[in-house]
Design a protein around this motif. Sequence first.
Motif, PDB file in Angstrom:
ATOM      1  N   THR A   1      43.301  66.705  73.368  1.00 31.02           N
ATOM      2  CA  THR A   1      42.804  67.177  72.209  1.00 31.02           C
ATOM      3  C   THR A   1      41.838  68.434  72.244  1.00 31.02           C
ATOM      4  N   LEU A   2      41.987  69.693  71.528  1.00 31.04           N
ATOM      5  CA  LEU A   2      41.154  70.784  71.848  1.00 31.04           C
ATOM      6  C   LEU A   2      40.871  71.311  70.276  1.00 31.04           C
TER       7      LEU A   2
ATOM      8  N   LYS B   1      47.381  69.615  59.794  1.00 28.52           N
ATOM      9  CA  LYS B   1      47.686  70.111  58.547  1.00 28.52           C
ATOM     10  C   LYS B   1      46.247  69.738  57.491  1.00 28.52           C
ATOM     11  N   ARG B   2      45.875  68.589  57.914  1.00 28.57           N
ATOM     12  CA  ARG B   2      44.839  68.160  56.793  1.00 28.57           C
ATOM     13  C   ARG B   2      43.371  69.007  56.804  1.00 28.57           C
ATOM     14  N   GLU B   3      43.101  69.356  55.651  1.00 22.82           N
ATOM     15  CA  GLU B   3      41.766  70.546  55.752  1.00 22.82           C
ATOM     16  C   GLU B   3      40.685  70.129  56.721  1.00 22.82           C
ATOM     17  N   GLU B   4      40.479  68.787  56.848  1.00 23.93           N
ATOM     18  CA  GLU B   4      39.283  68.770  57.802  1.00 23.93           C
ATOM     19  C   GLU B   4      39.165  68.908  59.021  1.00 23.93           C
ATOM     20  N   TRP B   5      40.605  68.693  59.661  1.00 20.46           N
ATOM     21  CA  TRP B   5      40.981  68.987  60.936  1.00 20.46           C
ATOM     22  C   TRP B   5      41.565  70.782  61.019  1.00 20.46           C
ATOM     23  N   MET B   6      41.951  71.352  60.094  1.00 25.45           N
ATOM     24  CA  MET B   6      42.298  72.789  60.152  1.00 25.45           C
ATOM     25  C   MET B   6      40.834  73.517  60.213  1.00 25.45           C
ATOM     26  N   ALA B   7      39.758  72.855  59.776  1.00 27.70           N
ATOM     27  CA  ALA B   7      38.704  73.757  59.912  1.00 27.70           C
ATOM     28  C   ALA B   7      37.760  73.748  61.101  1.00 27.70           C
ATOM     29  N   THR B   8      38.446  72.641  61.896  1.00 28.29           N
ATOM     30  CA  THR B   8      37.996  72.459  63.225  1.00 28.29           C
ATOM     31  C   THR B   8      38.811  73.050  64.310  1.00 28.29           C
ATOM     32  N   GLY B   9      39.971  73.443  63.973  1.00 31.27           N
ATOM     33  CA  GLY B   9      41.015  74.181  64.969  1.00 31.27           C
ATOM     34  C   GLY B   9      41.840  73.161  65.645  1.00 31.27           C
ATOM     35  N   LEU B  10      41.752  71.898  65.137  1.00 30.96           N
ATOM     36  CA  LEU B  10      42.298  70.929  66.099  1.00 30.96           C
ATOM     37  C   LEU B  10      43.720  71.000  66.472  1.00 30.96           C
ATOM     38  N   ARG B  11      44.231  70.954  67.504  1.00 30.18           N
ATOM     39  CA  ARG B  11      45.557  70.983  68.120  1.00 30.18           C
ATOM     40  C   ARG B  11      45.581  70.030  69.326  1.00 30.18           C
TER      41      ARG B  11
ATOM     42  N   ILE C   1      46.627  58.426  66.219  1.00 29.25           N
ATOM     43  CA  ILE C   1      48.301  58.919  66.378  1.00 29.25           C
ATOM     44  C   ILE C   1      48.002  60.619  66.111  1.00 29.25           C
ATOM     45  N   LEU C   2      48.544  61.456  67.228  1.00 29.30           N
ATOM     46  CA  LEU C   2      48.272  62.752  66.999  1.00 29.30           C
ATOM     47  C   LEU C   2      49.797  63.469  67.378  1.00 29.30           C
ATOM     48  N   PRO C   3      50.658  63.913  66.528  1.00 29.55           N
ATOM     49  CA  PRO C   3      51.921  64.338  66.748  1.00 29.55           C
ATOM     50  C   PRO C   3      51.684  65.825  67.671  1.00 29.55           C
ATOM     51  N   VAL C   4      52.371  65.856  68.863  1.00 29.42           N
ATOM     52  CA  VAL C   4      52.428  67.038  69.654  1.00 29.42           C
ATOM     53  C   VAL C   4      53.468  68.085  69.045  1.00 29.42           C
TER      54      VAL C   4
ATOM     55  N   ASP D   1      33.341  67.127  84.032  1.00 33.02           N
ATOM     56  CA  ASP D   1      32.617  65.765  83.844  1.00 33.02           C
ATOM     57  C   ASP D   1      31.912  65.400  85.214  1.00 33.02           C
ATOM     58  N   ALA D   2      31.582  66.185  86.117  1.00 37.38           N
ATOM     59  CA  ALA D   2      30.734  66.211  87.275  1.00 37.38           C
ATOM     60  C   ALA D   2      29.394  66.308  86.540  1.00 37.38           C
ATOM     61  N   MET D   3      29.348  66.899  85.597  1.00 44.63           N
ATOM     62  CA  MET D   3      27.978  67.131  84.778  1.00 44.63           C
ATOM     63  C   MET D   3      27.750  66.284  83.633  1.00 44.63           C
ATOM     64  N   HIS D   4      28.626  66.371  82.920  1.00 47.23           N
ATOM     65  CA  HIS D   4      28.525  65.571  81.629  1.00 47.23           C
ATOM     66  C   HIS D   4      29.644  64.478  80.998  1.00 47.23           C
ATOM     67  N   PRO D   5      29.836  63.579  82.020  1.00 49.66           N
ATOM     68  CA  PRO D   5      30.845  62.618  81.529  1.00 49.66           C
ATOM     69  C   PRO D   5      30.502  61.884  80.146  1.00 49.66           C
ATOM     70  N   MET D   6      31.445  62.020  79.178  1.00 48.97           N
ATOM     71  CA  MET D   6      31.118  61.274  77.753  1.00 48.97           C
ATOM     72  C   MET D   6      32.161  60.530  77.293  1.00 48.97           C
ATOM     73  N   THR D   7      32.040  59.723  76.327  1.00 44.48           N
ATOM     74  CA  THR D   7      33.048  58.767  75.819  1.00 44.48           C
ATOM     75  C   THR D   7      33.984  60.011  74.786  1.00 44.48           C
ATOM     76  N   PRO D   8      35.220  59.878  74.579  1.00 44.58           N
ATOM     77  CA  PRO D   8      36.218  60.646  74.004  1.00 44.58           C
ATOM     78  C   PRO D   8      36.007  60.563  72.345  1.00 44.58           C
ATOM     79  N   ASP D   9      35.089  60.009  72.056  1.00 43.87           N
ATOM     80  CA  ASP D   9      35.093  59.602  70.484  1.00 43.87           C
ATOM     81  C   ASP D   9      35.035  61.253  69.651  1.00 43.87           C
ATOM     82  N   LEU D  10      34.680  62.305  70.292  1.00 44.20           N
ATOM     83  CA  LEU D  10      34.682  63.386  69.482  1.00 44.20           C
ATOM     84  C   LEU D  10      35.463  64.322  69.996  1.00 44.20           C
ATOM     85  N   GLY D  11      36.527  63.877  70.931  1.00 41.77           N
ATOM     86  CA  GLY D  11      37.314  64.801  71.910  1.00 41.77           C
ATOM     87  C   GLY D  11      36.830  65.903  72.537  1.00 41.77           C
ATOM     88  N   GLN D  12      35.577  65.778  73.041  1.00 38.33           N
ATOM     89  CA  GLN D  12      34.917  66.788  73.614  1.00 38.33           C
ATOM     90  C   GLN D  12      34.776  66.960  74.938  1.00 38.33           C
TER      91      GLN D  12
END
Length: 407
Positions: free
Chosen positions: A50-51, A76-86, A198-201, A285-296
């Motif tokens: 997820t980017l 499509k949903r407005e809150e995700w479109m605002a963050t550019g999520l694909r 669930i995220l349709p590709v 990840d060598a510097m900043h491994p993190m949990t995936p909860d924000l997809g970052q």
Amino acid sequence: MENVVMEEEVVIVGGGVAGLATALALNRVGVRNLVLERSSELRVSGPGLTLFSNAWIALESLGVAHKLTSVYKPYKREEWMATGLRTVHRRALFEALLEELPTDTVRFSSKLISIEKTKARQGNDSLVIIHLEDGTTIHTKVLIGCDGVHSLVSKWLGLKDVVNSGRCAMRGLGVFPEGHGLNHEMQQFVDIGRRFGILPVNNEEVYWFMSYQSIPTKDAEMAKGDPKVIQKTMLESVYGSPQVVSDVIQQSDMQSLSWVPLSFRYPWDLIFGRLSDGTITIAGDAMHPMTPDLGQGGCAALEDAVVLGRHIGNSYIRNGGMISQEDLEVEIGMYVKERRWRTAGLITASYLSGWVQQSGSSGIGSSLKGFGWLMKFLRDTVYYKIIYPRLGGFLRYDCGKLPSGLA
């Protein structure tokens, strides 16, 4: 075992997202580099990625965003479109980066086993010497560790080991040859101790994930990596959930199924730890491994690549296409300063996001089981309606541009 000695200006350890993106960033500013990848071929772990907007800004700077945005649509949903999520196929991202690199950039089957630093034969500059498992020795001026969560370069710098978050994740890619019929939007199903997404590709494929509180008996079976066991366990775990959840698991490509324990680095280890030593540093990840909860995780790795490429490029251009160690050490120090607080914040926000959404950690959550109403209020009202909208700064962060390079 043949003892081969090589000389390179810049060596990057690890051919994942961070490694390939950093190699491309350096290539864009005219700095030749070599990527060492321990696997025998392109290493693609996980079916999807997820980017958010910050990743697309970085990919635009690297000159490859157009290859992916033309194929993968934003949700499509407005809150995700605002963050550019694909959601993109991980392999597609890797190939988009790799296609832009000279063919001899990546050296496969090259496992790093040790690092040493010594004085160069002439002048006061330092020389980094790395030894590979196949007997090859490489002398380099710059070493960048993009070698993942259990990075050998980060250990050499003295960073502490990552810590277990107490949660695990299973992932897969549901394949529907006749079409899945879902709207192109992200769906989440949250329960005490677990979260399913669930995220349709595209019209035929659906990326899914589930994170859950660690269960030792279940985890022992999952660690064996048998996709049939992963699928069976997943179907048992989601019993009683909406039918779409079972469907995407049942339709999964067996080779796409994976299980991983979720680990992270304490943010104070980034704030106070040594993230560079002269011309040796780390990214991804060598510097900043993190949990995936924000997809970052992947997004931050792409940011690292652009920021590090900019600083090394500035030094390279300023010195007429030569690597000046003294000047480069200053620029790498600036890279570390720029990334230290940013990524420490991402680690913290990601961990807290996971804790709130899944009703607390294994220890705290168990003591709050009688207060499900409170955790639901914290999750649905405090987090989703108040905190999450304010995380936009993390998700829309602009890492900047690369310098134009030498003419």
